[in-house]
Design an enzyme around this catalytic site. Structure first.
Site, PDB file in Angstrom:
ATOM      1  N   HIS A 268       0.881  -1.183   0.000  1.00 14.68           N
ATOM      2  CA  HIS A 268       0.000   0.000   0.000  1.00 14.68           C
ATOM      3  C   HIS A 268       0.916   1.230   0.000  1.00 14.68           C
ATOM      4  CE1 HIS A 268      -3.464   2.438   0.648  1.00 14.68           C
ATOM      5  NE2 HIS A 268      -3.793   2.118   1.888  1.00 14.68           N
ATOM      6  N   HIS A 307      -2.115  -2.160  -9.603  1.00 14.77           N
ATOM      7  CA  HIS A 307      -3.150  -1.619  -8.729  1.00 14.77           C
ATOM      8  C   HIS A 307      -4.364  -2.524  -8.781  1.00 14.77           C
ATOM      9  CE1 HIS A 307      -5.826   1.250  -6.818  1.00 14.77           C
ATOM     10  NE2 HIS A 307      -4.719   1.822  -6.378  1.00 14.77           N
ATOM     11  N   ASP A 363       2.803   5.701  -6.399  1.00 11.32           N
ATOM     12  CA  ASP A 363       4.028   5.587  -5.615  1.00 11.32           C
ATOM     13  C   ASP A 363       5.284   5.474  -6.475  1.00 11.32           C
ATOM     14  OD1 ASP A 363       2.775   5.677  -3.101  1.00 11.32           O
ATOM     15  OD2 ASP A 363       2.151   3.605  -3.307  1.00 11.32           O
TER      16      ASP A 363
HETATM   17  N1  CMC Z   1       5.179  -6.510 -10.200  1.00 12.68           N
HETATM   18  C1  CMC Z   1       5.109  -7.711 -10.830  1.00 12.68           C
HETATM   19  N2  CMC Z   1       3.965  -8.418 -10.965  1.00 12.68           N
HETATM   20  C2  CMC Z   1       2.868  -7.891 -10.422  1.00 12.68           C
HETATM   21  C3  CMC Z   1       2.854  -6.647  -9.752  1.00 12.68           C
HETATM   22  C4  CMC Z   1       4.080  -5.945  -9.658  1.00 12.68           C
HETATM   23  N3  CMC Z   1       4.133  -4.785  -9.026  1.00 12.68           N
HETATM   24  N4  CMC Z   1       1.605  -6.371  -9.316  1.00 12.68           N
HETATM   25  C5  CMC Z   1       0.853  -7.399  -9.700  1.00 12.68           C
HETATM   26  N5  CMC Z   1       1.595  -8.313 -10.373  1.00 12.68           N
HETATM   27  C6  CMC Z   1       1.129  -9.557 -10.988  1.00 12.68           C
HETATM   28  C7  CMC Z   1       0.777 -10.606  -9.941  1.00 12.68           C
HETATM   29  O1  CMC Z   1       1.900 -11.410  -9.625  1.00 12.68           O
HETATM   30  C8  CMC Z   1      -0.296 -11.381 -10.662  1.00 12.68           C
HETATM   31  O2  CMC Z   1       0.298 -12.226 -11.611  1.00 12.68           O
HETATM   32  P1  CMC Z   1      -0.316 -13.683 -11.914  1.00 12.68           P
HETATM   33  O3  CMC Z   1      -1.676 -13.422 -12.499  1.00 12.68           O
HETATM   34  O4  CMC Z   1       0.655 -14.304 -12.844  1.00 12.68           O
HETATM   35  O5  CMC Z   1      -0.392 -14.385 -10.581  1.00 12.68           O
HETATM   36  C9  CMC Z   1      -1.065 -10.296 -11.420  1.00 12.68           C
HETATM   37  O6  CMC Z   1      -0.107  -9.265 -11.662  1.00 12.68           O
HETATM   38  C10 CMC Z   1      -2.259  -9.722 -10.682  1.00 12.68           C
HETATM   39  O7  CMC Z   1      -1.801  -9.180  -9.472  1.00 12.68           O
HETATM   40  P2  CMC Z   1      -2.504  -9.336  -8.063  1.00 12.68           P
HETATM   41  O8  CMC Z   1      -1.445  -9.570  -7.022  1.00 12.68           O
HETATM   42  O9  CMC Z   1      -3.620 -10.330  -8.132  1.00 12.68           O
HETATM   43  O10 CMC Z   1      -3.111  -7.886  -7.894  1.00 12.68           O
HETATM   44  P3  CMC Z   1      -3.724  -7.250  -6.582  1.00 12.68           P
HETATM   45  O11 CMC Z   1      -4.867  -6.436  -7.008  1.00 12.68           O
HETATM   46  O12 CMC Z   1      -3.976  -8.280  -5.538  1.00 12.68           O
HETATM   47  O13 CMC Z   1      -2.521  -6.333  -6.028  1.00 12.68           O
HETATM   48  C11 CMC Z   1      -1.072  -4.519  -5.705  1.00 12.68           C
HETATM   49  C12 CMC Z   1      -2.433  -4.969  -6.255  1.00 12.68           C
HETATM   50  C13 CMC Z   1      -0.983  -3.002  -5.765  1.00 12.68           C
HETATM   51  C14 CMC Z   1      -0.949  -4.951  -4.204  1.00 12.68           C
HETATM   52  C15 CMC Z   1       0.055  -5.184  -6.544  1.00 12.68           C
HETATM   53  O14 CMC Z   1      -0.048  -4.740  -7.881  1.00 12.68           O
HETATM   54  C16 CMC Z   1       1.434  -4.881  -5.985  1.00 12.68           C
HETATM   55  O15 CMC Z   1       1.880  -5.592  -5.083  1.00 12.68           O
HETATM   56  N6  CMC Z   1       2.139  -3.834  -6.491  1.00 12.68           N
HETATM   57  C17 CMC Z   1       3.420  -3.431  -5.964  1.00 12.68           C
HETATM   58  C18 CMC Z   1       3.231  -2.626  -4.691  1.00 12.68           C
HETATM   59  C19 CMC Z   1       2.699  -1.242  -4.999  1.00 12.68           C
HETATM   60  O16 CMC Z   1       3.205  -0.539  -5.851  1.00 12.68           O
HETATM   61  N7  CMC Z   1       1.695  -0.819  -4.203  1.00 12.68           N
HETATM   62  C20 CMC Z   1       1.122   0.534  -4.304  1.00 12.68           C
HETATM   63  C21 CMC Z   1      -0.283   0.498  -4.788  1.00 12.68           C
HETATM   64  S1  CMC Z   1      -0.925   2.096  -5.295  1.00 12.68           S
HETATM   65  C22 CMC Z   1      -0.918   3.130  -3.938  1.00 12.68           C
HETATM   66  C23 CMC Z   1      -1.570   2.567  -2.738  1.00 12.68           C
HETATM   67  O17 CMC Z   1      -2.660   2.035  -2.774  1.00 12.68           O
HETATM   68  O18 CMC Z   1      -0.986   2.716  -1.700  1.00 12.68           O
END
Ligand code: CMC
Length: 436
Positions: A268, A307, A363
């Site tokens: 987050h 996201h 971010d």
């Molecule tokens: N790098 C590489 N792969 C990723 C990333 C990433 N940053 N984010 C998602 N994926 C992949 C994930 O591994 C999955 O792949 P697969 O379908 O092969 O298993 C696919 O994309 C879908 O991702 P998810 O984990 O199901 O997505 P989610 O909605 O649960 O997670 C998230 C959203 C923001 C937690 C995630 O994208 C992430 O961890 N990003 C990096 C951390 C980040 O930048 N967070 C800030 C978010 S925006 C500001 C805020 O809210 O604070």
């Protein structure tokens, strides 16, 4: 003739049900009538991480993730970032309408008159280690404020709520600045009400021996815009934490301390700190392709990308990229920007990221600006928390005044043991061994 209902046939019993559809949703409680026997609990939905469950009705922030649209109370984020001050947006998010000039002046005056923090809370900062994480200090000092304002527990009283909102918005920059000064071994600086909200924050962070702190206008405006971009973001993890804690009618200091800890996590708000660590780890342009390969093979994530809701470019990231150049004219260019832009370019063309609709989020670029302004990465998330206090409080106010809301209490699908007899200590080894 189309009807706003959903027909469900339970193939276990052959019985059909009709449930209403309102605002694109069915009520989960309408499924409870679907039973296989009179003593059956009734059908539930299973939705870990709330992937497809609305927990509330809200009128604050709208996101169209597929089109990359973000509206506060109906107004597009880019228009607000272009034309407003942060406190003007804060008023809008909390009150629902843009303020008139008189309303804005009164709001600014009221918020700024609440920027001082009780001396006992300031002393709390002296007890932290010099290297304490600023988010830990912020969460602790917010929770401590509940002890200073015990009347804040009267959350059903609108006037009490109003006063706590002013206090929290007024004091959160002061707490953030106390953490920063403590970390740097500097004495705390009292608020200067002559300055704007953001300028005063800069004063409390950076004032040294000069009689009056003079903020740089470009940096003050950039920080103000960054605050606007972070003011609210509908039902994200920390807003959900705020609502969940506050649903027990905990006071808003305790609830917002909970929201701060939720924000702290690297998935987050903590991601802005992680992005800078990641860029340090990558080290140079030539290492970017190998790093992207590591991400694709699942060894790590590309921090600042992806996201839950945005499946198109995060509109806040676009605005941040634009203000970066204004900041760099004052501070000098942060060389990490080139690396970030190259990383973005490679990622946006790569099948792995394209297929998963992974774009830079808020971010990805914010930390590069904060670093150029002189902040160390561990305080970046505090810079997110200060403006997000507005959103948390708007969500809190909406929760408390919504008659449909009750204490948040999810169900579970229990898959553990059924009832079994207690095993005395001397017999346990044998049963554990028997159990493998
Ligand atoms: N790098 C590489 N792969 C990723 C990333 C990433 N940053 N984010 C998602 N994926 C992949 C994930 O591994 C999955 O792949 P697969 O379908 O092969 O298993 C696919 O994309 C879908 O991702 P998810 O984990 O199901 O997505 P989610 O909605 O649960 O997670 C998230 C959203 C923001 C937690 C995630 O994208 C992430 O961890 N990003 C990096 C951390 C980040 O930048 N967070 C800030 C978010 S925006 C500001 C805020 O809210 O604070």
């Amino acid at each position: 003739m189309a009807e706003d209902t959903l027909s469900i046939t339970d193939n276990r019993t052959g019985i059909s049900y009709t449930v209403p559809v309102k605002n694109g949703a069915i009520r989960a409680m309408d499924l409870r009538q679907i039973k296989t026997a009179p003593d059956d609990f009734g059908l539930m939905t299973y939705d870990p991480a709330f992937m497809n469950t609305a927990s509330c009705e809200s009128r604050i922030t709208f996101i169209d993730g597929d089109r990359g649209i973000l509206l506060y109370r109906g107004y597009p984020i880019d228009q607000l970032a272009e034309n407003c001050s942060f406190l003007e947006v804060s008023y809008l998010v909390l009150h629902g309408e843009l303020p008139t000039e008189a309303q804005l002046n009164a709001w600014v005056q009221q918020v700024m008159s609440h920027t001082m923090v009780h001396e006992n809370v300031r002393k709390l900062f002296e007890t932290f280690n010099y290297d304490a994480h600023p988010m830990g200090m912020l969460a602790s000092s917010l929770a401590a404020m509940a002890t200073i304002y015990p009347e804040s527990r009267n959350v059903l009283n609108a006037e009490v709520r109003r006063l706590q909102i002013l206090r929290l918005i007024g004091k959160v920059p002061t707490l953030g600045a106390y953490g920063y000064r403590h970390k740097h071994g500097l004495p705390s600086v009292p608020p200067d009400p002559d300055l704007s909200y953001t300028e005063n924050f800069m004063n409390m962070l950076w004032k040294r021996t000069e009689a009056k702190y003079k903020p740089n206008a470009v940096l003050a405006r950039a920080l103000d815009v960054l605050f606007i971009l972070h003011a609210d973001h509908e039902q994200n993890c920390s807003a959900n934490a705020m609502r969940s804690v506050a649903s027990s009618q905990a006071d808003p200091y305790a609830s917002s301390a909970g929201a701060v800890t939720a924000l702290w996590g690297p998935l987050h708000g903590g991601a802005n700190e992680e992005v800078l660590k990641m860029l340090d780890e990558i080290g140079s342009m030539s290492n970017i392709p190998a790093y992207v390969q590591k991400v694709k093979s699942g060894e790590c994530k590309l921090m600042g990308f992806g996201h839950r809701v945005y499946k198109n470019y995060d509109p806040r990231a676009r605005i941040i990229k634009r203000i970066a150049s204004e900041v760099f004219e004052v501070t000098g260019r942060n060389p990490k920007l080139d690396m970030a832009m190259e990383l973005e370019k490679i990622a946006l063309e790569d099948e792995y990221f394209v297929k998963r609709k992974l774009y830079p989020n808020v971010d990805f670029y914010s930390g590069i600006i904060y670093q150029a302004m002189g902040f160390s990465p561990d305080i970046f998330t505090v810079l997110f928390a200060i403006p997000r206090m507005t959103g948390w409080l708007a969500q809190w106010q909406e929760l408390i005044t919504d008659p449909a809301q009750k204490i948040a209490r999810p169900r579970q699908l229990f898959l553990g043991y059924g009832r079994r007899e207690f095993v005395p200590m001397e017999q346990r080894g044998a049963s554990a061994a028997a159990g493998g």
